[in-house]
Design a protein around this motif. Structure first.
Motif, mmCIF file in Angstrom:
data_model
loop_
_atom_site.group_PDB
_atom_site.id
_atom_site.type_symbol
_atom_site.label_atom_id
_atom_site.label_comp_id
_atom_site.label_asym_id
_atom_site.label_seq_id
_atom_site.Cartn_x
_atom_site.Cartn_y
_atom_site.Cartn_z
ATOM 1 N N HIS A 1 0.703 -1.260 -0.032
ATOM 2 C CA HIS A 1 -0.384 -0.174 0.335
ATOM 3 C C HIS A 1 1.496 1.309 -0.361
ATOM 4 N N PRO A 2 0.290 2.363 -0.364
ATOM 5 C CA PRO A 2 1.574 3.374 -1.057
ATOM 6 C C PRO A 2 2.057 3.784 0.609
ATOM 7 N N ALA A 3 1.038 3.974 1.138
ATOM 8 C CA ALA A 3 1.088 4.379 3.007
ATOM 9 C C ALA A 3 1.823 3.845 3.793
ATOM 10 N N THR A 4 2.027 2.584 3.431
ATOM 11 C CA THR A 4 3.045 1.903 4.230
ATOM 12 C C THR A 4 4.025 2.770 4.399
ATOM 13 N N ARG A 5 5.432 3.278 3.541
ATOM 14 C CA ARG A 5 6.577 2.983 4.139
ATOM 15 C C ARG A 5 6.588 4.969 5.399
ATOM 16 N N VAL A 6 5.049 5.507 5.368
ATOM 17 C CA VAL A 6 4.812 6.742 5.916
ATOM 18 C C VAL A 6 4.830 6.189 7.079
ATOM 19 N N PHE A 7 3.236 5.929 7.092
ATOM 20 C CA PHE A 7 3.141 4.680 8.191
ATOM 21 C C PHE A 7 4.449 4.060 9.536
ATOM 22 N N GLN A 8 5.616 3.529 8.965
ATOM 23 C CA GLN A 8 6.415 3.081 8.933
ATOM 24 C C GLN A 8 7.381 4.144 9.762
ATOM 25 N N ALA A 9 7.753 5.063 8.949
ATOM 26 C CA ALA A 9 8.155 5.766 9.534
ATOM 27 C C ALA A 9 8.196 6.957 10.372
ATOM 28 N N LEU A 10 6.291 7.173 10.394
ATOM 29 C CA LEU A 10 5.933 7.740 11.905
ATOM 30 C C LEU A 10 5.978 6.870 12.839
ATOM 31 N N ARG A 11 6.132 5.503 12.289
ATOM 32 C CA ARG A 11 6.186 4.457 14.168
ATOM 33 C C ARG A 11 7.491 4.666 14.915
ATOM 34 N N VAL A 12 8.568 5.312 13.350
ATOM 35 C CA VAL A 12 9.809 4.704 14.200
ATOM 36 C C VAL A 12 10.450 6.065 14.421
ATOM 37 N N TYR A 13 10.272 7.074 14.151
ATOM 38 C CA TYR A 13 10.133 8.474 14.882
ATOM 39 C C TYR A 13 9.621 8.482 15.807
ATOM 40 N N VAL A 14 8.177 8.209 16.272
ATOM 41 C CA VAL A 14 7.469 8.783 17.849
ATOM 42 C C VAL A 14 8.304 7.788 18.786
ATOM 43 N N ASN A 15 8.629 6.902 18.468
ATOM 44 C CA ASN A 15 9.325 5.780 19.235
ATOM 45 C C ASN A 15 10.457 5.466 19.774
ATOM 46 N N ASP A 16 10.793 6.469 18.550
ATOM 47 C CA ASP A 16 12.886 6.879 19.016
ATOM 48 C C ASP A 16 13.415 5.380 18.813
ATOM 49 N N GLU A 17 12.720 4.907 17.733
ATOM 50 C CA GLU A 17 12.998 3.257 17.613
ATOM 51 C C GLU A 17 14.904 3.151 17.218
ATOM 52 N N LEU A 18 15.465 3.704 16.286
ATOM 53 C CA LEU A 18 16.744 3.937 15.458
ATOM 54 C C LEU A 18 17.530 3.850 17.319
ATOM 55 N N GLY A 19 17.504 5.101 17.974
ATOM 56 C CA GLY A 19 18.212 5.733 18.925
ATOM 57 C C GLY A 19 18.413 4.801 20.234
ATOM 58 N N GLU A 20 17.095 3.948 20.476
ATOM 59 C CA GLU A 20 16.668 3.278 21.033
ATOM 60 C C GLU A 20 17.325 2.003 20.889
ATOM 61 N N LEU A 21 17.245 1.626 19.853
ATOM 62 C CA LEU A 21 18.748 0.607 19.849
ATOM 63 C C LEU A 21 20.014 0.700 19.347
ATOM 64 N N ALA A 22 20.188 1.957 19.187
ATOM 65 C CA ALA A 22 22.208 1.723 19.306
ATOM 66 C C ALA A 22 21.907 2.131 20.754
ATOM 67 N N ARG A 23 21.602 2.826 21.407
ATOM 68 C CA ARG A 23 21.425 3.066 22.945
ATOM 69 C C ARG A 23 21.491 2.016 23.947
ATOM 70 N N ALA A 24 20.694 0.217 23.681
ATOM 71 C CA ALA A 24 20.980 -0.795 23.641
ATOM 72 C C ALA A 24 21.973 -1.539 24.183
ATOM 73 N N LEU A 25 22.135 -1.301 22.648
ATOM 74 C CA LEU A 25 23.337 -2.002 22.523
ATOM 75 C C LEU A 25 24.290 -1.755 22.899
ATOM 76 N N TYR A 26 24.861 -0.581 23.519
ATOM 77 C CA TYR A 26 25.482 -0.269 24.065
ATOM 78 C C TYR A 26 25.322 -0.654 25.791
ATOM 79 N N ALA A 27 23.799 -0.395 25.900
ATOM 80 C CA ALA A 27 23.530 -1.299 27.321
ATOM 81 C C ALA A 27 23.895 -2.766 27.683
#
Length: 342
Positions: A208-234
């Motif tokens: 669906h055309p909205a798939t990537r937009v929804f995914q980007a919003l979810r990753v941003y709202v939950n700071d998923e990439l930053g959380e993952l990076a910090r979790a690896l060091y933790a």
């Protein structure tokens, strides 16, 4: 690509998925749990990995920031005979829960859970209408706050970097024009319909055309990439020598973070034409088995979510934990979440 292609349910498009632990056999093989060991499951979810670890005799410390997951895990805690403790926490702070002697293992299953997708009122899915929310912890900035407040350029950067959306600029512009003319976005289908008008679905399109937009919003709202990076060091700080860090990712951006972390922590000589002397980096982790493990054809057929899954493993050495270096991940600079009004 980050999105899982096809009309089949996926964590990107928001379809309904029955929870099946992904790469469970590979995770257990990598962790090699035995009675007496202490393993931390940083992404409890529906408890698939945790239950398997308990069945192997290990003691488990489980974390989740989703209050619904915590509520559903109460019965498992009661059945565990004291071998499971479940905590409301982000996995980026997992080292706070480690015993002084360190953990024998850490497992992280990155991404949205099937239970979140299956609940329309959580706002992760556009297949079933619900409020435009997407917050894993049910607190803080929502997806509605983002699309109703941010400027065109800021929205475009989110869609481009976190969703790899080719029409990011056009979609961001359409969102701002729509909200100025007709009012704020409130529901998932409201936003999905707008995206589809900007980027109509063609017969050959598999998502669906909205798939990537929804995914980007979810990753941003939950700071998923930053959380993952910090979790690896933790995890690096929390694991004892010989302890194993096992990470399952589903998208290229997540996997790239894990790959870069291990490449940096595996150590070796680092040099370039700009440096007069090579730099020797210590080996804080060593590789265990293959550099990356993917699902078998049989598992991918039985569990569609496993098709894009990648597993990477590192074994902690006796080197002291290093200083976190977030620069190695190349995370995009986006509008800080705390600058958005809630």
């Amino acid at each position: 690509m980050m999105a899982d292609p096809g009309d089949r349910p996926s964590d990107a498009s928001g379809g309904l998925v029955r929870h099946i632990p992904v790469l469970l056999s590979a995770v257990l093989e990598a962790l090699a749990p035995v009675p007496g060991q202490i393993v931390l499951d940083g992404t409890f979810g529906a408890g698939g990995y945790t239950q398997a670890l308990l069945d192997a005799g290990a003691q488990v410390i489980a974390l989740d920031r989703d209050p619904h997951a915590l509520e559903s895990g109460d019965a498992m805690v009661e059945r565990s005979g004291g071998r499971l403790s479940l905590h409301a926490a982000r996995f980026s702070e997992l080292d706070r829960f480690a015993p002084d002697a360190g953990l024998d293992g850490v497992v992280l299953d990155i991404g949205v859970s099937s239970m979140q997708l299956d609940t329309p009122e959580r706002g992760f899915s556009f297949r079933a209408d619900g409020p435009l929310d997407m917050r894993m912890a049910n607190a803080g900035v929502s997806a509605a706050d983002v699309v109703n407040q941010l400027a065109v350029g800021d929205l475009a950067r989110i869609f481009n970097f976190l969703g790899e959306e080719k029409q990011a600029g056009r979609i961001a512009g359409a969102i701002v024009r729509r909200r100025e003319a007709e009012g704020a976005f409130e529901t998932t289908r409201d936003l999905a319909r707008l995206v589809e008008t900007v980027s109509p679905r063609k017969a050959k399109d598999r998502i669906h055309p909205a798939t990537r937009v929804f995914q980007a919003l979810r990753v941003y709202v939950n700071d998923e990439l930053g959380e993952l990076a910090r979790a690896l060091y933790a995890a690096e700080r929390a694991l004892k020598p010989g302890g194993r860090l096992v990470v399952v990712t589903f998208h290229s951006l997540e996997d790239r973070i894990v790959k870069r972390f291990f490449q940096n922590r595996f150590g070796g000589v680092e040099g370039s034409r700009h440096l007069p002397q090579p730099v020797e980096r210590p080996s804080i982790f060593t590789r265990h088995g293959k550099a990356m493990v993917t699902a078998s054809a049989a598992e991918a057929e039985a569990n569609p979510r496993a098709r894009s899954a990648k597993l990477r493993v590192g074994v902690r050495t006796d080197e002291p934990a290093g200083e976190p270096d977030m620069s190695i991940f190349g995370l995009p600079k986006l509008v800080p979440l705390n600058s958005i009004n809630v």
